[in-house]
Motif scaffolding. Structure first.
Motif, PDB file in Angstrom:
ATOM      1  N   ASP A   1       0.763   4.029  -2.872  1.00  0.00           N
ATOM      2  CA  ASP A   1       0.481   5.443  -2.560  1.00  0.00           C
ATOM      3  C   ASP A   1       1.618   6.345  -3.045  1.00  0.00           C
ATOM      4  O   ASP A   1       1.381   7.420  -3.610  1.00  0.00           O
ATOM      5  CB  ASP A   1       0.295   5.638  -1.045  1.00  0.00           C
ATOM      6  N   LYS A   2       2.831   5.886  -2.838  1.00  0.00           N
ATOM      7  CA  LYS A   2       3.998   6.696  -3.241  1.00  0.00           C
ATOM      8  C   LYS A   2       3.977   6.900  -4.755  1.00  0.00           C
ATOM      9  O   LYS A   2       4.211   7.998  -5.261  1.00  0.00           O
ATOM     10  CB  LYS A   2       5.266   5.956  -2.807  1.00  0.00           C
TER      11      LYS A   2
ATOM     12  N   VAL B   1      -8.792   3.731  -3.131  1.00  0.00           N
ATOM     13  CA  VAL B   1      -7.531   3.039  -3.434  1.00  0.00           C
ATOM     14  C   VAL B   1      -7.457   1.805  -2.548  1.00  0.00           C
ATOM     15  O   VAL B   1      -7.740   1.885  -1.346  1.00  0.00           O
ATOM     16  CB  VAL B   1      -6.296   3.934  -3.146  1.00  0.00           C
TER      17      VAL B   1
ATOM     18  N   ARG C   1       0.831  -1.203   0.000  1.00  0.00           N
ATOM     19  CA  ARG C   1       0.000   0.000   0.000  1.00  0.00           C
ATOM     20  C   ARG C   1       0.871   1.260   0.000  1.00  0.00           C
ATOM     21  O   ARG C   1       0.602   2.244  -0.682  1.00  0.00           O
ATOM     22  CB  ARG C   1      -0.941  -0.036   1.215  1.00  0.00           C
ATOM     23  N   LYS C   2       1.960   1.175   0.773  1.00  0.00           N
ATOM     24  CA  LYS C   2       2.871   2.319   0.837  1.00  0.00           C
ATOM     25  C   LYS C   2       3.472   2.604  -0.551  1.00  0.00           C
ATOM     26  O   LYS C   2       3.527   3.739  -1.005  1.00  0.00           O
ATOM     27  CB  LYS C   2       3.990   1.974   1.842  1.00  0.00           C
TER      28      LYS C   2
ATOM     29  N   LEU D   1       1.356   6.693  -6.713  1.00  0.00           N
ATOM     30  CA  LEU D   1       0.218   7.530  -7.130  1.00  0.00           C
ATOM     31  C   LEU D   1       0.475   9.004  -6.817  1.00  0.00           C
ATOM     32  O   LEU D   1       0.001   9.888  -7.533  1.00  0.00           O
ATOM     33  CB  LEU D   1      -1.064   7.073  -6.427  1.00  0.00           C
ATOM     34  N   ASP D   2       1.218   9.258  -5.763  1.00  0.00           N
ATOM     35  CA  ASP D   2       1.527  10.643  -5.380  1.00  0.00           C
ATOM     36  C   ASP D   2       2.254  11.394  -6.486  1.00  0.00           C
ATOM     37  O   ASP D   2       2.234  12.626  -6.536  1.00  0.00           O
ATOM     38  CB  ASP D   2       2.421  10.665  -4.133  1.00  0.00           C
TER      39      ASP D   2
END
Ligand SMILES: Cc1cc2nc3c(=O)[nH]c(=O)nc-3n(C[C@H](O)[C@H](O)[C@H](O)COP(=O)(O)O)c2cc1C
Length: 169
Positions: free
Chosen positions: A104-105, A118, A100-101, A107-108
Motif C-alpha cells: 500500500d505504501k 489490491v 500489505r502495508k 502504491l500510494d
C-alpha cells in the motif's frame, strides 16, 4: 469480450506463475488475456483493463514493477487496474499484514493510480536458486517454502471481472 493485460514483475518466476493462473481464469470467462513481463516497453493501447502483479523484496516492490507503473502512468490512470503483491514466505499474520502495508505504501506513491482491487498472496522461495544479492547467508538458510494458495488466487481472479467493470449485461 474484453482485452486484459496481466503484467508481472518477477525475479524467480513465482509471480509470473500467479499471473498465468489469473490470466487463465479470466480467459476461461472469455476475456482476451495477455500476460507480459513488466519490463516490456510496448504501449498499453488497446487494453480495456490491467492486472499488475509484483514481488516484494526487502519491503518494496521490485524495480520492474515500480518502473512499469511509472512508465505507463497515464494509460493505467485511464483503465481499471487490479494489483497483487507477492509475498510472505512465513505463514504468519504479521508477515501478511506487513507485506500489505508495504505494498500500500508503495502504491500510494503513484497518485494517479486508483486500483479497483489490491491483494497480497503468499510467496514462494527456493533458497538454492537465489542469485546475488539475494543469496546472502541469512536468505540461504531460510527453509524452502511455497505459500501460494491457488484456491485463493482463483477466487480473487474470479472477482476481477466485476471489480474491473468487465461484466456487461
Ligand atoms: C532477498 C529477499 C527479500 C524478500 N523480501 C520480502 C519482503 O520484504 N516482503 C515480502 O512479503 N516478501 C519478501 N520476499 C519474498 C518474495 O517476495 C517471494 O519469495 C516471492 O514469491 C518472490 O517472487 P518471484 O519468484 O516472482 O521473484 C523476499 C525474498 C527474498 C529472496
Amino acid at each position: 469480450m474484453a482485452s486484459v493485460l496481466v503484467a508481472h514483475a518477477t525475479k524467480y518466476g513465482s509471480t509470473q506463475e500467479v499471473a498465468d493462473a489469473v490470466a487463465a481464469r479470466l480467459c476461461e470467462r472469455g476475456d482476451e488475456t495477455y500476460v507480459r513481463p513488466a519490463s516490456d516497453n510496448d504501449s498499453l493501447d488497446g487494453y480495456d483493463a490491467g492486472v499488475v502483479g509484483g514481488a516484494l523484496y526487502c519491503f518494496r516492490r521490485i524495480r520492474e514493477g515500480r518502473r512499469f507503473l511509472s512508465r505507463h502512468r497515464k494509460a493505467l490512470s485511464e483503465m481499471p487496474v487490479a494489483v497483487f503483491g507477492m509475498g510472505p514466505i512465513e505463514d504468519t499474520d504479521e508477515q501478511f499484514v506487513d507485506a500489505r502495508k508495504h505494498l500500500d505504501k508503495s502504491l500510494d506513491k503513484n497518485k494517479s493510480l486508483s486500483p479497483v482491487a489490491v491483494t497480497v498472496f503468499g510467496g514462494a522461495l527456493d533458497p538454492t536458486r537465489l542469485r546475488f544479492p539475494d543469496a546472502n547467508p541469512a536468505m540461504k538458510n531460510v527453509p524452502p517454502s511455497d505459500l501460494r494458495d491457488w484456491k485463493a488466487i482463483e477466487t480473487w481472479a474470479d472477482s476481477l471481472p466485476e471489480a474491473l467493470g468487465l461484466i456487461v449485461d
